[in-house]
Design a protein around this motif. Structure first.
Motif, PDB file in Angstrom:
ATOM      1  N   THR A 279     -60.901 -48.732   9.975  1.00 21.32           N
ATOM      2  CA  THR A 279     -60.856 -47.640  10.942  1.00 21.32           C
ATOM      3  C   THR A 279     -59.451 -47.062  11.075  1.00 21.32           C
ATOM      4  N   GLU A 280     -58.492 -47.625  10.357  1.00 28.02           N
ATOM      5  CA  GLU A 280     -57.109 -47.163  10.454  1.00 28.02           C
ATOM      6  C   GLU A 280     -56.893 -46.012   9.477  1.00 28.02           C
ATOM      7  N   GLU A 281     -56.625 -44.833  10.011  1.00 22.46           N
ATOM      8  CA  GLU A 281     -56.499 -43.658   9.152  1.00 22.46           C
ATOM      9  C   GLU A 281     -55.340 -43.788   8.169  1.00 22.46           C
ATOM     10  N   ILE A 282     -54.258 -44.418   8.564  1.00 20.69           N
ATOM     11  CA  ILE A 282     -53.119 -44.551   7.650  1.00 20.69           C
ATOM     12  C   ILE A 282     -53.512 -45.365   6.415  1.00 20.69           C
ATOM     13  N   THR A 283     -54.364 -46.388   6.618  1.00 21.88           N
ATOM     14  CA  THR A 283     -54.833 -47.197   5.487  1.00 21.88           C
ATOM     15  C   THR A 283     -55.842 -46.420   4.654  1.00 21.88           C
ATOM     16  N   GLN A 284     -56.740 -45.709   5.328  1.00 21.89           N
ATOM     17  CA  GLN A 284     -57.697 -44.862   4.613  1.00 21.89           C
ATOM     18  C   GLN A 284     -56.955 -43.867   3.730  1.00 21.89           C
ATOM     19  N   ARG A 285     -55.979 -43.199   4.299  1.00 22.51           N
ATOM     20  CA  ARG A 285     -55.267 -42.170   3.549  1.00 22.51           C
ATOM     21  C   ARG A 285     -54.486 -42.754   2.383  1.00 22.51           C
ATOM     22  N   ALA A 286     -53.951 -43.950   2.551  1.00 22.64           N
ATOM     23  CA  ALA A 286     -53.198 -44.570   1.456  1.00 22.64           C
ATOM     24  C   ALA A 286     -54.097 -44.815   0.244  1.00 22.64           C
ATOM     25  N   MET A 287     -55.319 -45.297   0.480  1.00 22.91           N
ATOM     26  CA  MET A 287     -56.239 -45.555  -0.631  1.00 22.91           C
ATOM     27  C   MET A 287     -56.723 -44.244  -1.253  1.00 22.91           C
ATOM     28  N   PHE A 288     -57.022 -43.255  -0.428  1.00 21.35           N
ATOM     29  CA  PHE A 288     -57.445 -41.965  -0.966  1.00 21.35           C
ATOM     30  C   PHE A 288     -56.311 -41.291  -1.737  1.00 21.35           C
ATOM     31  N   ASN A 289     -55.103 -41.432  -1.238  1.00 21.94           N
ATOM     32  CA  ASN A 289     -53.954 -40.853  -1.925  1.00 21.94           C
ATOM     33  C   ASN A 289     -53.765 -41.477  -3.299  1.00 21.94           C
ATOM     34  N   GLU A 290     -54.045 -42.772  -3.397  1.00 19.93           N
ATOM     35  CA  GLU A 290     -53.930 -43.451  -4.693  1.00 19.93           C
ATOM     36  C   GLU A 290     -54.909 -42.854  -5.702  1.00 19.93           C
ATOM     37  N   LEU A 291     -56.148 -42.615  -5.266  1.00 23.38           N
ATOM     38  CA  LEU A 291     -57.127 -42.011  -6.170  1.00 23.38           C
ATOM     39  C   LEU A 291     -56.720 -40.586  -6.530  1.00 23.38           C
ATOM     40  N   ARG A 292     -56.202 -39.843  -5.560  1.00 27.92           N
ATOM     41  CA  ARG A 292     -55.768 -38.478  -5.831  1.00 27.92           C
ATOM     42  C   ARG A 292     -54.646 -38.462  -6.877  1.00 27.92           C
ATOM     43  N   ARG A 293     -53.745 -39.423  -6.806  1.00 31.49           N
ATOM     44  CA  ARG A 293     -52.664 -39.469  -7.793  1.00 31.49           C
ATOM     45  C   ARG A 293     -53.195 -39.784  -9.188  1.00 31.49           C
ATOM     46  N   MET A 294     -54.201 -40.641  -9.269  1.00 27.80           N
ATOM     47  CA  MET A 294     -54.829 -40.908 -10.578  1.00 27.80           C
ATOM     48  C   MET A 294     -55.493 -39.645 -11.122  1.00 27.80           C
ATOM     49  N   PHE A 295     -56.176 -38.931 -10.247  1.00 28.16           N
ATOM     50  CA  PHE A 295     -56.843 -37.673 -10.596  1.00 28.16           C
ATOM     51  C   PHE A 295     -55.823 -36.660 -11.137  1.00 28.16           C
ATOM     52  N   ASP A 296     -54.728 -36.497 -10.418  1.00 34.38           N
ATOM     53  CA  ASP A 296     -53.688 -35.546 -10.834  1.00 34.38           C
ATOM     54  C   ASP A 296     -53.054 -35.973 -12.158  1.00 34.38           C
ATOM     55  N   ASP A 297     -52.854 -37.276 -12.318  1.00 33.95           N
ATOM     56  CA  ASP A 297     -52.239 -37.785 -13.545  1.00 33.95           C
ATOM     57  C   ASP A 297     -53.131 -37.500 -14.758  1.00 33.95           C
ATOM     58  N   LEU A 298     -54.434 -37.707 -14.612  1.00 38.39           N
ATOM     59  CA  LEU A 298     -55.349 -37.418 -15.720  1.00 38.39           C
ATOM     60  C   LEU A 298     -55.334 -35.925 -16.049  1.00 38.39           C
ATOM     61  N   ASN A 299     -55.275 -35.093 -15.032  1.00 35.25           N
ATOM     62  CA  ASN A 299     -55.216 -33.649 -15.299  1.00 35.25           C
ATOM     63  C   ASN A 299     -53.914 -33.258 -15.992  1.00 35.25           C
ATOM     64  N   GLN A 300     -52.843 -33.923 -15.629  1.00 34.57           N
ATOM     65  CA  GLN A 300     -51.576 -33.652 -16.304  1.00 34.57           C
ATOM     66  C   GLN A 300     -51.624 -34.053 -17.773  1.00 34.57           C
ATOM     67  N   HIS A 301     -52.534 -34.961 -18.106  1.00 31.44           N
ATOM     68  CA  HIS A 301     -52.730 -35.365 -19.499  1.00 31.44           C
ATOM     69  C   HIS A 301     -53.803 -34.518 -20.190  1.00 31.44           C
ATOM     70  N   GLY A 302     -54.240 -33.455 -19.529  1.00 30.78           N
ATOM     71  CA  GLY A 302     -55.102 -32.483 -20.186  1.00 30.78           C
ATOM     72  C   GLY A 302     -56.597 -32.667 -20.037  1.00 30.78           C
ATOM     73  N   TYR A 303     -57.056 -33.489 -19.107  1.00 28.20           N
ATOM     74  CA  TYR A 303     -58.494 -33.768 -19.023  1.00 28.20           C
ATOM     75  C   TYR A 303     -59.296 -32.739 -18.237  1.00 28.20           C
ATOM     76  N   GLN A 304     -58.648 -31.891 -17.480  1.00 30.60           N
ATOM     77  CA  GLN A 304     -59.307 -30.774 -16.774  1.00 30.60           C
ATOM     78  C   GLN A 304     -60.442 -31.257 -15.861  1.00 30.60           C
ATOM     79  N   LEU A 305     -60.136 -32.220 -15.030  1.00 30.04           N
ATOM     80  CA  LEU A 305     -61.102 -32.718 -14.061  1.00 30.04           C
ATOM     81  C   LEU A 305     -61.171 -31.766 -12.867  1.00 30.04           C
ATOM     82  N   ASP A 306     -62.352 -31.660 -12.257  1.00 34.59           N
ATOM     83  CA  ASP A 306     -62.494 -30.758 -11.113  1.00 34.59           C
ATOM     84  C   ASP A 306     -63.171 -31.392  -9.907  1.00 34.59           C
ATOM     85  N   THR A 307     -63.562 -32.674 -10.003  1.00 31.20           N
ATOM     86  CA  THR A 307     -64.310 -33.307  -8.923  1.00 31.20           C
ATOM     87  C   THR A 307     -63.620 -34.590  -8.480  1.00 31.20           C
TER      88      THR A 307
END
Length: 228
Positions: free
Chosen positions: A168-196
């Motif tokens: 229920t702690e938003e700071i912890t929720q956001r930390a885990m979601f931010n980690e996934l977002r960084r993976m998403f951005d990293d894959l796009n930087q490598h040319g995978y063109q993800l949109d979801t």
């Protein structure tokens, strides 16, 4: 107004508020109605309220619903763990699979996807909270896994999905979601063109929206308590 329409209005307001707080466009976040265990009638109500994406985790239950609702232009997402003996059913009847975390399953879906249908849209499930009991690829294995997935012609890699540790702690929720977002951005930087980027459910959608989710998976918040 039906109860489901009222619930959807409440969810939409929460999304709107979170998107504004994050400086995002309020229409940049989609909703996947998690309809597993809920009735065909409830799904019809959800469609009448404006939803056309349905998420199911049990193949046999889903096929009954897909058959009963074929008069509606619904988009069907498989969101649960996949058994080998269910891959053909999923490949033949769904438009999306959000829970890909094993190459064996991906290869079976690729082989069994009918040629007359477009490639099956898929997301890789990532275990961002590193729970041993939870499905998903760990970050260290993600790039190699994605490299193998994009070689399968009947699958179309669209993005990433995660079901983080409940808190229920938003700071912890956001930390885990931010980690996934960084993976998403990293894959796009490598040319995978993800949109979801599918993260966030009824209880933590605000944190997910603030960290960039564009596909929330909402069940209880729309349909009420799940039928067992």
């Amino acid at each position: 107004m039906s109860r489901i329409a009222e619930n959807l209005a409440d969810i939409s307001q929460r999304i709107h508020t979170a998107a504004i707080a994050a400086g995002r466009k309020t229409d940049s976040v989609g909703i996947l109605a998690v309809s597993k265990t809920h009735s065909v009638d409830k799904i019809r109500e959800a469609y009448a309220a404006g939803l056309n994406r349905c998420g199911e985790s049990y193949a046999q239950e889903a096929i009954r619903k897909i058959t009963a609702l074929q008069d509606l232009p619904l988009e069907w997402y498989f969101i649960g763990p996949i058994q080998s003996n269910k891959t053909r059913t999923i490949a033949e009847h769904f438009q999306w699979v959000l829970s890909i975390d094993r190459l064996k399953i991906a290869r079976r879906l690729n082989e069994q996807r009918p040629q007359q249908l477009p490639p099956l849209n898929i997301c890789v499930q990532v275990n961002v909270s590193r729970e041993p009991s939870k499905s998903g690829i760990v970050q260290q294995a993600l790039h190699e896994f994605v490299e193998q997935l994009v070689e399968l012609p009947r699958l179309k890699l669209r993005g990433l999905m995660a079901i983080p540790l409940k808190t229920t702690e938003e700071i912890t929720q956001r930390a885990m979601f931010n980690e996934l977002r960084r993976m998403f951005d990293d894959l796009n930087q490598h040319g995978y063109q993800l949109d979801t980027l599918s993260m966030g459910m009824s209880a933590d959608l605000e944190a997910a929206v603030k960290e960039g989710s564009n596909l929330l998976r909402i069940g209880t918040g729309i349909f009420g308590a799940r039928n067992q």
